[in-house]
Design a protein around this motif. Structure first.
Motif, PDB file in Angstrom:
ATOM      1  N   LYS A 156     -14.431 -19.120 -10.074  1.00 17.34           N
ATOM      2  CA  LYS A 156     -13.182 -18.680 -10.685  1.00 17.34           C
ATOM      3  C   LYS A 156     -12.994 -17.195 -10.411  1.00 17.34           C
ATOM      4  CE  LYS A 156     -10.750 -18.678 -15.135  1.00 17.34           C
ATOM      5  NZ  LYS A 156     -10.896 -19.085 -16.550  1.00 17.34           N
ATOM      6  N   THR A 157     -11.831 -16.864  -9.888  1.00 14.95           N
ATOM      7  CA  THR A 157     -11.581 -15.513  -9.404  1.00 14.95           C
ATOM      8  C   THR A 157     -10.394 -14.869 -10.091  1.00 14.95           C
ATOM      9  OG1 THR A 157     -12.515 -16.056  -7.244  1.00 14.95           O
ATOM     10  CG2 THR A 157     -11.024 -14.178  -7.328  1.00 14.95           C
ATOM     11  N   LEU A 158     -10.577 -13.608 -10.463  1.00 20.50           N
ATOM     12  CA  LEU A 158      -9.495 -12.778 -10.969  1.00 20.50           C
ATOM     13  C   LEU A 158      -9.048 -11.856  -9.846  1.00 20.50           C
ATOM     14  CD1 LEU A 158      -7.645 -11.299 -13.002  1.00 20.50           C
ATOM     15  CD2 LEU A 158      -9.662  -9.989 -13.722  1.00 20.50           C
ATOM     16  N   VAL A 159      -7.772 -11.941  -9.479  1.00 20.20           N
ATOM     17  CA  VAL A 159      -7.173 -11.018  -8.523  1.00 20.20           C
ATOM     18  C   VAL A 159      -6.569  -9.887  -9.353  1.00 20.20           C
ATOM     19  CG1 VAL A 159      -5.440 -10.708  -6.715  1.00 20.20           C
ATOM     20  CG2 VAL A 159      -6.704 -12.877  -6.881  1.00 20.20           C
ATOM     21  N   LEU A 160      -7.176  -8.705  -9.269  1.00 22.05           N
ATOM     22  CA  LEU A 160      -6.717  -7.555 -10.051  1.00 22.05           C
ATOM     23  C   LEU A 160      -5.955  -6.608  -9.127  1.00 22.05           C
ATOM     24  CD1 LEU A 160      -6.672  -6.240 -12.810  1.00 22.05           C
ATOM     25  CD2 LEU A 160      -8.893  -5.221 -12.308  1.00 22.05           C
ATOM     26  N   GLY A 161      -4.673  -6.421  -9.451  1.00 21.91           N
ATOM     27  CA  GLY A 161      -3.783  -5.663  -8.570  1.00 21.91           C
ATOM     28  C   GLY A 161      -2.891  -6.629  -7.802  1.00 21.91           C
ATOM     29  N   ALA A 162      -2.672  -7.794  -8.395  1.00 19.68           N
ATOM     30  CA  ALA A 162      -1.868  -8.846  -7.758  1.00 19.68           C
ATOM     31  C   ALA A 162      -0.419  -8.395  -7.603  1.00 19.68           C
ATOM     32  CB  ALA A 162      -1.936 -10.118  -8.587  1.00 19.68           C
ATOM     33  N   SER A 163       0.198  -8.817  -6.506  1.00 20.01           N
ATOM     34  CA  SER A 163       1.580  -8.450  -6.209  1.00 20.01           C
ATOM     35  C   SER A 163       2.422  -9.687  -5.911  1.00 20.01           C
ATOM     36  CB  SER A 163       1.611  -7.522  -4.990  1.00 20.01           C
ATOM     37  OG  SER A 163       2.948  -7.239  -4.625  1.00 20.01           O
ATOM     38  N   LEU A 164       3.684  -9.612  -6.308  1.00 16.35           N
ATOM     39  CA  LEU A 164       4.637 -10.670  -5.985  1.00 16.35           C
ATOM     40  C   LEU A 164       5.151 -10.530  -4.559  1.00 16.35           C
ATOM     41  CD1 LEU A 164       6.671 -10.589  -9.306  1.00 16.35           C
ATOM     42  CD2 LEU A 164       5.101 -12.384  -8.564  1.00 16.35           C
ATOM     43  N   LYS A 165       4.915  -9.379  -3.926  1.00 15.60           N
ATOM     44  CA  LYS A 165       5.409  -9.130  -2.567  1.00 15.60           C
ATOM     45  C   LYS A 165       4.557  -9.889  -1.554  1.00 15.60           C
ATOM     46  CE  LYS A 165       7.178  -4.583  -3.757  1.00 15.60           C
ATOM     47  NZ  LYS A 165       7.034  -3.137  -3.534  1.00 15.60           N
ATOM     48  N   GLU A 166       5.206 -10.744  -0.777  1.00 14.18           N
ATOM     49  CA  GLU A 166       4.501 -11.625   0.151  1.00 14.18           C
ATOM     50  C   GLU A 166       3.711 -10.885   1.218  1.00 14.18           C
ATOM     51  OE1 GLU A 166       7.228 -14.519   1.681  1.00 14.18           O
ATOM     52  OE2 GLU A 166       7.582 -15.389  -0.308  1.00 14.18           O
TER      53      GLU A 166
END
Length: 120
Positions: free
Chosen positions: A4-14
């Protein structure tokens, strides 16, 4: 073992690597949660703005430059992940030391490369 992974700094920009990482993690059937500056959905993953007390995090993959990381130190350590992946541009020796003191592995690597080569 769960990854299970947390993406920290996730963006909606493709075009952002954090966005691509969410898609690739899900494509590899890895349970994924995300925190970013803006709420939204990437693939089937909700990006949260608040620091939620996620349970069972194996990996935190960072997409925050070192200057933005200190405000997350205690939060990341509180999640008790097995490892924190420092993607290119996020390298932070100060944080490596703190993680080591808390028995958390630091890995300077690219999540996309690790997934692509089967080393994740």
């Amino acid at each position: 073992m769960s990854k299970k992974t947390l993406v920290l700094g996730a963006s909606l920009k493709e075009e952002r690597y954090s966005n691509v990482a969410i898609y690739r993690l899900r494509k590899n059937n890895i349970e994924t949660v995300a925190i970013g500056l803006r709420e939204g959905i990437v693939d089937d993953v909700k990006i949260h703005k608040e620091l939620l007390p996620f349970i069972g995090i194996d990996t935190v993959t960072l997409y925050l430059n070192p200057q933005r990381q200190p405000q997350y130190y205690e939060y990341i350590i509180s999640l008790k992940p097995q490892r924190v992946i420092f993607n290119p541009g996020t390298e932070n020796p100060e944080f490596y030391k703190m993680l080591s003191e808390n028995n958390i592995k630091s890995e300077v690597a690219c999540t996309l490369v690790l997934l692509g080569t089967g080393q994740y």
